[in-house]
Design a protein around this motif. Structure first.
Motif, short mmCIF file in Angstrom:
data_model
loop_
_atom_site.label_atom_id
_atom_site.label_comp_id
_atom_site.label_asym_id
_atom_site.label_seq_id
_atom_site.Cartn_x
_atom_site.Cartn_y
_atom_site.Cartn_z
N MET A 1 0.86 -1.18 0.00
CA MET A 1 0.00 0.00 0.00
C MET A 1 0.90 1.23 0.00
SD MET A 1 -3.25 0.92 0.10
CE MET A 1 -4.37 -0.13 1.03
N VAL A 2 0.68 2.12 -0.94
CA VAL A 2 1.50 3.33 -1.06
C VAL A 2 0.66 4.53 -0.62
CG1 VAL A 2 2.95 4.72 -2.60
CG2 VAL A 2 2.66 2.26 -3.04
N GLY A 3 1.25 5.37 0.23
CA GLY A 3 0.52 6.53 0.74
C GLY A 3 0.40 7.66 -0.28
N GLY A 4 -0.08 7.31 -1.47
CA GLY A 4 -0.22 8.30 -2.55
C GLY A 4 0.92 8.14 -3.54
N TYR A 5 0.79 7.18 -4.48
CA TYR A 5 1.97 6.88 -5.31
C TYR A 5 2.28 7.91 -6.38
CZ TYR A 5 -1.40 3.69 -7.82
OH TYR A 5 -2.46 3.10 -8.44
N GLU A 6 1.40 8.91 -6.56
CA GLU A 6 1.73 10.00 -7.48
C GLU A 6 2.63 11.05 -6.82
OE1 GLU A 6 -1.60 11.11 -4.99
OE2 GLU A 6 -1.17 9.32 -6.17
N LEU B 1 0.72 -2.77 -6.37
CA LEU B 1 0.76 -1.49 -5.65
C LEU B 1 -0.65 -0.94 -5.53
CD1 LEU B 1 3.84 0.23 -7.39
CD2 LEU B 1 3.83 -1.04 -5.24
N LEU B 2 -1.07 -0.69 -4.31
CA LEU B 2 -2.38 -0.09 -4.07
C LEU B 2 -2.18 1.33 -3.59
CD1 LEU B 2 -4.19 -3.02 -2.21
CD2 LEU B 2 -4.25 -2.49 -4.65
N ASN B 3 -3.09 2.21 -3.98
CA ASN B 3 -2.95 3.63 -3.65
C ASN B 3 -3.86 4.01 -2.50
OD1 ASN B 3 -1.75 6.11 -4.11
ND2 ASN B 3 -3.32 6.80 -5.53
N GLU B 4 -3.29 4.67 -1.50
CA GLU B 4 -4.07 5.17 -0.37
C GLU B 4 -3.52 6.53 -0.01
OE1 GLU B 4 -6.37 6.29 1.97
OE2 GLU B 4 -6.93 4.24 1.51
N PRO B 5 -4.26 7.62 -0.30
CA PRO B 5 -3.71 8.97 -0.16
C PRO B 5 -3.14 9.32 1.21
CG PRO B 5 -5.77 9.03 -1.38
CD PRO B 5 -5.62 7.63 -0.86
N ALA B 6 -3.68 8.76 2.28
CA ALA B 6 -3.18 9.08 3.63
C ALA B 6 -2.40 7.90 4.20
CB ALA B 6 -4.33 9.44 4.56
#
Length: 338
Positions: free
Chosen positions: A37-42, A67-72
């Motif tokens: 889980m990435v805390g916002g991969y952009e 890779l999963l995206n999670e903004p926080a």
């Protein structure tokens, strides 16, 4: 000429056995599945995750990494603790914070030695000249309990404020952060590239505290501040040393690529929508901030002590607790990386 039933049965059995052998052989060589889980991969601070994927380094190691995206980052951490993902690309400070709560998590690869964060102030609020002026203001953070929230609280307390003197507002990053500032829902906030450059370009915000460089980080936080990392539950690492080593191999190669290629070359490997319509701005921001990344994934000396000191300034969870910093990170896998 008739074919005996026994022959047919034997042939069918042989085919099944052969198919089974092929199937088991395929299984033996199948890539190991790992979900991160990435805390916002952009965000450029977490660029190594998407870059490793783009360069094919996970596949080179025989890994099937999702890779999963999670903004926080705090939400990504919760997903890992629940067992939904095996690791998080997020800030190292969560490893210290979680130990205080009785959970053992460790940074396996340390991506950066500076937060890559900036406290931006809306140009509608020229009265905010330092963190002491946060009193009575609404301050943007990615999420409550996130690293941006930790850093905001530290800067305010360091400037003489109490935690109740200001309001932390969870606004994510990118478009949601920008909209919150445009609508005056936040008067200042902490964010990363490319959001920083987007707001500076339009003149809607100015930099108050810059932690994109090691020098700026030392000035704001009192030392090198290890931030973006791959962190995982210690129990999982112990039980999956081979997969952990493969992840470390892929990320150390990625960090080496970052350190030996230009910002423009790195940007070419990233999804085009990450530029948010301004490739030149993206490349410039990456060029300016590229030095925050470690060259080898090793935890910077003295870094964990700085993070503990920062968190202890405001966190009630840490007060009166003995934290064993040696259990919040490991350098074993990056030092063994191919």
């Amino acid at each position: 000429m008739s074919i005996s039933r026994a022959f047919l049965q034997q042939t069918a059995l042989g085919a099944l056995v052969a198919a089974g052998a092929l199937f088991s052989g395929h299984q033996a060589f199948a890539a190991d599945k790992v979900t991160l889980m990435v805390g916002g991969y952009e965000k450029q601070i977490y660029l190594p995750a998407k870059l490793a994927e783009a360069l094919g380094y996970f596949k080179d190691e025989g890994l099937d990494v999702e890779l999963l995206n999670e903004p926080a980052g705090v939400d990504a951490e919760n997903e890992m603790l629940a067992g939904a993902v095996q690791g998080v690309v997020g800030f190292y400070d969560h490893c210290i914070d979680l130990q205080a709560k009785g959970k053992f998590v460790e940074s396996v690869v340390q991506f950066s030695q500076a937060p890559g964060e900036v406290e931006l102030v809306s140009t509608k609020h020229p009265e905010i000249k330092s963190a002491a002026d946060f009193k009575g203001k609404s301050l943007g953070v990615t999420g409550l309990g996130s690293s941006t929230n930790f850093l905001t609280q530290f800067l305010a307390v360091k400037a003489g404020l109490k935690l109740g003197d200001f309001t932390s507002v969870p606004v994510g990053a990118g478009n949601t952060f920008i909209a919150a500032m445009q609508q005056d829902k936040i008067q200042a906030g902490m964010t990363t590239e490319p959001t920083i450059s987007r707001l500076l370009k339009t003149g809607e915000a100015k930099v108050l505290i810059d932690m994109r460089t090691i020098e700026g980080t030392k000035a704001a936080l009192g030392g090198t501040y290890p931030a973006a990392s791959l962190y995982m539950q210690t129990d999982w690492v112990e039980a999956h040393k081979e997969d952990t080593q493969k992840l470390a191999n892929a990320f150390v190669k990625t960090l080496k690529f970052i350190n030996t290629h230009s910002a423009a070359e790195i940007a070419e490997k990233m999804p085009k929508d990450y530029y948010v319509g301004d490739k030149d701005g993206y490349v410039k921001a990456l060029g300016d901030g590229k030095a925050m990344f470690t060259a080898d994934g090793v935890m910077p000396e003295g870094g964990p002590e700085t993070v503990l000191k920062v968190l202890s300034t405001f966190s009630k969870d840490l007060q009166g607790k003995q934290i064993d910093l040696s259990k919040t990170y490991t350098t074993a896998f990056v030092k063994n990386a191919k």
